[in-house]
Design an enzyme around this catalytic site. Sequence first.
Site, PDB file in Angstrom:
ATOM      1  N   ASP A 121      -6.836 -34.467 -34.427  1.00  0.00           N
ATOM      2  CA  ASP A 121      -8.294 -34.535 -34.317  1.00  0.00           C
ATOM      3  C   ASP A 121      -8.964 -33.272 -34.855  1.00  0.00           C
ATOM      4  O   ASP A 121     -10.025 -33.337 -35.488  1.00  0.00           O
ATOM      5  CB  ASP A 121      -8.701 -34.745 -32.860  1.00  0.00           C
ATOM      6  CG  ASP A 121      -8.488 -36.182 -32.400  1.00  0.00           C
ATOM      7  OD1 ASP A 121      -8.130 -37.033 -33.238  1.00  0.00           O
ATOM      8  OD2 ASP A 121      -8.687 -36.447 -31.201  1.00  0.00           O
TER       9      ASP A 121
ATOM     10  N   ASN B 162     -18.223 -33.871 -32.371  1.00  0.00           N
ATOM     11  CA  ASN B 162     -17.781 -34.130 -31.002  1.00  0.00           C
ATOM     12  C   ASN B 162     -18.741 -33.580 -29.959  1.00  0.00           C
ATOM     13  O   ASN B 162     -19.344 -34.336 -29.212  1.00  0.00           O
ATOM     14  CB  ASN B 162     -16.390 -33.531 -30.774  1.00  0.00           C
ATOM     15  CG  ASN B 162     -15.282 -34.553 -30.882  1.00  0.00           C
ATOM     16  OD1 ASN B 162     -15.516 -35.694 -31.283  1.00  0.00           O
ATOM     17  ND2 ASN B 162     -14.077 -34.159 -30.533  1.00  0.00           N
TER      18      ASN B 162
END
Length: 289
Positions: free
Chosen positions: A82, A150
């Site tokens: 990620d 995010n």
Amino acid sequence: MCMRRFYICSQGDNLAIKRIGIASRCDRPEVLDMVREILARFSSQVQIFVSTATAEVLGIEGTPVERMRDEGVELVISVGGDGTVLRNIAKMKDPLPILGINMGTLGFLVDVEPEDAIETIEEVLYGFSYLERMRVDVFLNGEMLETATNEIAVMSAKPAKIIQFEVHVNDCLLDEMRADGVVFATPTGSTAYAMSAGGPIINPRVNAIVVVPVAPFKLSSRPWVIPADSEITVKLLEHKKDAVIAIDGQKSYRIRPEDIVKLKKSKFPARFVRISDTCFYERVQRKLS
């Protein structure tokens, strides 16, 4: 909507995609081996632009991720976890579609396992759909710092120290908090730091930002879900107590009590290649199990 679907399809047996990019971690042999395998398999079919850092390790010519759109690249293959995906997205003002090969651990943003990588890439070259996910622009005293995919975390600059701050939404006071910090997450980031801090998991189709206090001093400081088009302002209240703002866990900036932090929905979403019809809820449960 903060998640929209788009399609790029081939005509007949011809490949729909002519130019792709590759950007990877550079510190793990198995990741570099995967990049070499992709290059060996597809270099004769499409033009491949390898990121500067990856190319340097491989001893080949590279192209900065920031320039790949200008070179006509149609999607970027991110090989890593990620964090690799987030770094690659952050380098592009208007991000290209990302296909993530999971060479990490949990991997909410990387859908393709290494053993499926070659077959999946081959399918994608004949056409793919992608999903748009909202991002958040971060401003410090009116100057834009970064765009978060995010989350944005505001934390004490000193470990084990709490900070006191106000959070305003469209000039309305949301809460005055004493806490270790606060996390502002997109739906994409709701399964990351915000979830660990006790925040809710948000379906990417929900157009919202989640506000999650981290270890708040008072029990009434609870997580909030607010509209994505809100303007969020954060102000420190204690004199001589600095804080740090961290963006996607990648970059951090020191902030002082006189500073003003503002968050706004970005005009440029992240784009993720869709390779599975698994529903969001099943996918999250599988990742967390």
